[in-house]
Motif scaffolding. Structure first.
Motif, PDB file in Angstrom:
ATOM      1  N   VAL A  92       8.075  -7.905   7.063  1.00 13.77           N
ATOM      2  CA  VAL A  92       8.428  -8.331   5.798  1.00 13.77           C
ATOM      3  C   VAL A  92       7.725  -7.439   4.773  1.00 13.77           C
ATOM      4  O   VAL A  92       6.768  -6.844   4.783  1.00 13.77           O
ATOM      5  CB  VAL A  92       7.570  -9.599   5.286  1.00 13.77           C
ATOM      6  N   SER A  93       8.703  -7.096   3.903  1.00 15.86           N
ATOM      7  CA  SER A  93       8.123  -6.190   2.527  1.00 15.86           C
ATOM      8  C   SER A  93       8.828  -7.001   1.271  1.00 15.86           C
ATOM      9  O   SER A  93       9.643  -7.673   1.394  1.00 15.86           O
ATOM     10  CB  SER A  93       8.795  -4.896   2.573  1.00 15.86           C
ATOM     11  N   LEU A  94       7.985  -6.603   0.228  1.00 13.76           N
ATOM     12  CA  LEU A  94       8.572  -7.131  -0.852  1.00 13.76           C
ATOM     13  C   LEU A  94       8.681  -6.240  -2.070  1.00 13.76           C
ATOM     14  O   LEU A  94       7.823  -5.087  -2.020  1.00 13.76           O
ATOM     15  CB  LEU A  94       7.240  -8.222  -1.386  1.00 13.76           C
ATOM     16  N   VAL A  95       9.453  -6.329  -3.046  1.00 16.70           N
ATOM     17  CA  VAL A  95       9.564  -5.812  -4.134  1.00 16.70           C
ATOM     18  C   VAL A  95       9.576  -6.485  -5.432  1.00 16.70           C
ATOM     19  O   VAL A  95      10.276  -7.459  -5.376  1.00 16.70           O
ATOM     20  CB  VAL A  95      10.902  -4.826  -4.232  1.00 16.70           C
ATOM     21  N   PHE A  96       8.876  -6.044  -6.477  1.00 15.48           N
ATOM     22  CA  PHE A  96       8.564  -6.923  -7.377  1.00 15.48           C
ATOM     23  C   PHE A  96       9.179  -6.305  -8.848  1.00 15.48           C
ATOM     24  O   PHE A  96       9.590  -5.135  -9.020  1.00 15.48           O
ATOM     25  CB  PHE A  96       7.248  -7.173  -7.789  1.00 15.48           C
ATOM     26  N   GLN A  97       9.351  -7.277  -9.815  1.00 12.21           N
ATOM     27  CA  GLN A  97       9.725  -6.723 -11.329  1.00 12.21           C
ATOM     28  C   GLN A  97       8.795  -5.548 -11.750  1.00 12.21           C
ATOM     29  O   GLN A  97       9.409  -4.755 -12.534  1.00 12.21           O
ATOM     30  CB  GLN A  97       9.991  -7.864 -12.100  1.00 12.21           C
ATOM     31  N   SER A  98       7.568  -5.574 -11.351  1.00 11.82           N
ATOM     32  CA  SER A  98       6.606  -4.795 -12.143  1.00 11.82           C
ATOM     33  C   SER A  98       6.081  -3.794 -11.187  1.00 11.82           C
ATOM     34  O   SER A  98       5.125  -3.253 -11.401  1.00 11.82           O
ATOM     35  CB  SER A  98       5.535  -5.704 -12.585  1.00 11.82           C
ATOM     36  N   PHE A  99       6.845  -3.400 -10.127  1.00 10.75           N
ATOM     37  CA  PHE A  99       6.722  -2.059  -9.462  1.00 10.75           C
ATOM     38  C   PHE A  99       5.405  -1.955  -8.438  1.00 10.75           C
ATOM     39  O   PHE A  99       5.622  -1.976  -7.272  1.00 10.75           O
ATOM     40  CB  PHE A  99       6.794  -1.141 -10.219  1.00 10.75           C
ATOM     41  N   ALA A 112       3.950   6.351   1.820  1.00  8.39           N
ATOM     42  CA  ALA A 112       3.235   6.596   3.137  1.00  8.39           C
ATOM     43  C   ALA A 112       2.032   5.934   3.308  1.00  8.39           C
ATOM     44  O   ALA A 112       1.803   5.583   4.434  1.00  8.39           O
ATOM     45  CB  ALA A 112       2.592   8.245   3.172  1.00  8.39           C
ATOM     46  N   ALA A 113       1.379   5.099   2.368  1.00  4.28           N
ATOM     47  CA  ALA A 113       0.189   4.617   2.535  1.00  4.28           C
ATOM     48  C   ALA A 113       0.289   3.237   3.322  1.00  4.28           C
ATOM     49  O   ALA A 113      -0.445   3.152   4.502  1.00  4.28           O
ATOM     50  CB  ALA A 113      -0.525   3.997   1.296  1.00  4.28           C
ATOM     51  N   PRO A 114       1.494   2.363   3.092  1.00  3.36           N
ATOM     52  CA  PRO A 114       1.438   1.022   4.124  1.00  3.36           C
ATOM     53  C   PRO A 114       2.058   1.480   5.440  1.00  3.36           C
ATOM     54  O   PRO A 114       1.825   1.059   6.537  1.00  3.36           O
ATOM     55  CB  PRO A 114       2.428   0.405   3.391  1.00  3.36           C
ATOM     56  N   LEU A 115       2.686   2.913   5.649  1.00  2.53           N
ATOM     57  CA  LEU A 115       3.107   3.294   6.703  1.00  2.53           C
ATOM     58  C   LEU A 115       1.760   3.562   7.580  1.00  2.53           C
ATOM     59  O   LEU A 115       1.673   3.442   8.985  1.00  2.53           O
ATOM     60  CB  LEU A 115       3.926   4.442   6.821  1.00  2.53           C
ATOM     61  N   GLU A 116       0.861   4.483   7.137  1.00  2.00           N
ATOM     62  CA  GLU A 116      -0.389   4.984   7.625  1.00  2.00           C
ATOM     63  C   GLU A 116      -1.170   3.683   8.219  1.00  2.00           C
ATOM     64  O   GLU A 116      -1.874   3.720   9.360  1.00  2.00           O
ATOM     65  CB  GLU A 116      -1.190   5.806   6.778  1.00  2.00           C
ATOM     66  N   ILE A 117      -1.016   2.436   7.398  1.00  2.00           N
ATOM     67  CA  ILE A 117      -1.756   1.270   7.799  1.00  2.00           C
ATOM     68  C   ILE A 117      -1.354   0.728   8.741  1.00  2.00           C
ATOM     69  O   ILE A 117      -2.173   0.401   9.893  1.00  2.00           O
ATOM     70  CB  ILE A 117      -2.123   0.527   6.375  1.00  2.00           C
ATOM     71  N   ALA A 118       0.071   0.751   8.894  1.00  4.05           N
ATOM     72  CA  ALA A 118       0.543   0.352  10.052  1.00  4.05           C
ATOM     73  C   ALA A 118       0.735   1.212  11.220  1.00  4.05           C
ATOM     74  O   ALA A 118       1.039   0.614  12.391  1.00  4.05           O
ATOM     75  CB  ALA A 118       2.201  -0.169   9.903  1.00  4.05           C
ATOM     76  N   VAL A 120       2.247   3.913  11.882  1.00  9.38           N
ATOM     77  CA  VAL A 120       3.508   4.922  11.795  1.00  9.38           C
ATOM     78  C   VAL A 120       3.058   6.160  12.027  1.00  9.38           C
ATOM     79  O   VAL A 120       2.552   6.837  11.175  1.00  9.38           O
ATOM     80  CB  VAL A 120       4.193   4.686  11.012  1.00  9.38           C
ATOM     81  N   ARG A 121       3.663   6.916  13.234  1.00 11.15           N
ATOM     82  CA  ARG A 121       3.492   8.340  13.151  1.00 11.15           C
ATOM     83  C   ARG A 121       4.112   8.918  12.209  1.00 11.15           C
ATOM     84  O   ARG A 121       5.367   8.529  11.907  1.00 11.15           O
ATOM     85  CB  ARG A 121       3.776   8.929  14.583  1.00 11.15           C
ATOM     86  N   GLN A 122       3.642  10.398  11.665  1.00 14.49           N
ATOM     87  CA  GLN A 122       4.380  11.094  11.002  1.00 14.49           C
ATOM     88  C   GLN A 122       4.924  10.177   9.577  1.00 14.49           C
ATOM     89  O   GLN A 122       5.996  10.490   9.093  1.00 14.49           O
ATOM     90  CB  GLN A 122       5.846  11.761  11.342  1.00 14.49           C
ATOM     91  N   ALA A 123       3.837   9.387   9.120  1.00 11.70           N
ATOM     92  CA  ALA A 123       4.113   8.458   7.875  1.00 11.70           C
ATOM     93  C   ALA A 123       4.648   9.540   6.719  1.00 11.70           C
ATOM     94  O   ALA A 123       5.455   9.099   5.973  1.00 11.70           O
ATOM     95  CB  ALA A 123       3.002   7.813   7.611  1.00 11.70           C
ATOM     96  N   ASP A 124       3.872  10.759   6.555  1.00 12.51           N
ATOM     97  CA  ASP A 124       4.271  11.539   5.516  1.00 12.51           C
ATOM     98  C   ASP A 124       5.629  11.924   5.416  1.00 12.51           C
ATOM     99  O   ASP A 124       6.219  11.881   4.650  1.00 12.51           O
ATOM    100  CB  ASP A 124       3.286  12.825   5.255  1.00 12.51           C
ATOM    101  N   ARG A 125       6.067  12.431   6.702  1.00 14.50           N
ATOM    102  CA  ARG A 125       7.372  12.831   6.907  1.00 14.50           C
ATOM    103  C   ARG A 125       8.562  11.621   6.294  1.00 14.50           C
ATOM    104  O   ARG A 125       9.337  11.808   5.977  1.00 14.50           O
ATOM    105  CB  ARG A 125       7.842  13.333   8.180  1.00 14.50           C
ATOM    106  N   THR A 126       8.017  10.507   7.090  1.00  9.53           N
ATOM    107  CA  THR A 126       9.015   9.239   6.720  1.00  9.53           C
ATOM    108  C   THR A 126       9.161   8.991   5.422  1.00  9.53           C
ATOM    109  O   THR A 126       9.971   8.762   4.805  1.00  9.53           O
ATOM    110  CB  THR A 126       8.500   8.003   7.865  1.00  9.53           C
ATOM    111  N   ALA A 127       7.810   9.055   4.723  1.00  6.72           N
ATOM    112  CA  ALA A 127       7.908   8.801   3.096  1.00  6.72           C
ATOM    113  C   ALA A 127       8.631   9.966   2.562  1.00  6.72           C
ATOM    114  O   ALA A 127       9.456   9.496   1.473  1.00  6.72           O
ATOM    115  CB  ALA A 127       6.523   8.753   2.772  1.00  6.72           C
ATOM    116  N   LEU A 161      11.004  -0.308   2.220  1.00  5.05           N
ATOM    117  CA  LEU A 161      12.001  -0.177   3.383  1.00  5.05           C
ATOM    118  C   LEU A 161      11.583   0.926   4.474  1.00  5.05           C
ATOM    119  O   LEU A 161      12.405   0.875   5.337  1.00  5.05           O
ATOM    120  CB  LEU A 161      13.651   0.017   2.858  1.00  5.05           C
ATOM    121  N   ALA A 162      10.779   1.697   3.898  1.00  4.35           N
ATOM    122  CA  ALA A 162      10.505   2.721   4.941  1.00  4.35           C
ATOM    123  C   ALA A 162      10.031   2.428   6.274  1.00  4.35           C
ATOM    124  O   ALA A 162      10.054   2.916   7.392  1.00  4.35           O
ATOM    125  CB  ALA A 162       9.489   3.744   4.117  1.00  4.35           C
ATOM    126  N   GLY A 163       9.258   1.204   6.239  1.00  6.16           N
ATOM    127  CA  GLY A 163       8.845   0.728   7.560  1.00  6.16           C
ATOM    128  C   GLY A 163       9.901  -0.159   8.214  1.00  6.16           C
ATOM    129  O   GLY A 163       9.673  -0.593   9.356  1.00  6.16           O
TER     130      GLY A 163
END
Length: 226
Positions: A92-99, A112-118, A120-127, A161-163
């Protein structure tokens, strides 16, 4: 025989009543709603109709005072806060009006931060790949205060959406943007959601934006309008 697919989101007779100095206030009442895999649903209604409250309940950020919310087949009432967070993670992901970007992180670090927490390998490249997909490859090392509102929302969309979540909640995602930026963000959101196969629950008061979704549900005074 394979099991029938489980809808990502089902609300059954959901209500929300909150206390106030003047007495209880009924925010939502008797809501029934389901969202199928890959479906794009717009929740349309004026301010105060309960749209954002519905998102909070559906995502497990708040508990209903009546009824049941099932997320990926799991009754949220059976889970504590940590359990609900685990259920949402990566799905589940959320996008808000206030960014809601982290001000001390660059665009690529925010994605990249939420990918790293999850894990995900190569989070920086995915970001980096996702920032390229939203047209921000030249701005990935900029901080939020160095980006326009439209650019910040595109970073937020890439982060969401990156995840590759199964379900994206978008709460007035174009509400703080001028017409040109709102159109660009909306185009990207529908394009990328379709590409990833995520279900979309879009909260808006914009009739034209709502019409772009596959289905529209109107809310009025906390209930589904007839």
């Amino acid at each position: 025989m394979p099991d029938a697919p489980v809808d990502p989101l089902v609300l059954e007779q959901v209500g929300l009543t909150l206390p106030s100095p003047a007495g209880p206030v009924e925010i939502l009442r008797g809501l029934d709603l389901n969202v199928a895999t890959g479906e794009q649903l717009a929740l349309l209604g004026p301010s105060g109709s309960g749209k954002s409250s519905l998102i909070s309940l559906a995502a497990g950020l708040e508990r209903p005072t009546q009824g049941r919310v099932r997320l990926f087949g799991q009754d949220l009432a059976s889970l504590d806060e940590d359990g609900r967070a685990r259920l949402r993670r990566g799905r589940v992901s959320l996008v808000f009006q206030s960014f809601h970007l982290l001000p001390n992180m660059t665009a690529v670090e925010n994605v990249a931060a939420p990918l790293e927490i999850a894990g995900v390998r190569q989070a920086d490249r995915t970001a980096r790949d996702w920032l390229d997909r939203v047209g921000l490859s030249a701005r990935m090392h900029h901080y939020p205060h160095q980006l326009s509102g439209g650019e910040q929302q595109r970073v937020a969309l890439a982060r969401a959406l990156a995840g590759r979540p199964a379900l994206l909640f978008a709460d007035e995602p174009t509400g703080n943007l001028d017409a040109a930026n709102a159109a660009r963000v909306a185009d990207l959101m529908f394009e990328l959601v379709s590409q990833t196969g995520a279900a979309l629950v879009l909260v808006t008061h914009d009739e034209a934006l709502a019409r772009r979704a596959g289905r529209t549900v109107r809310l009025a005074a906390g209930a589904v309008a007839a």
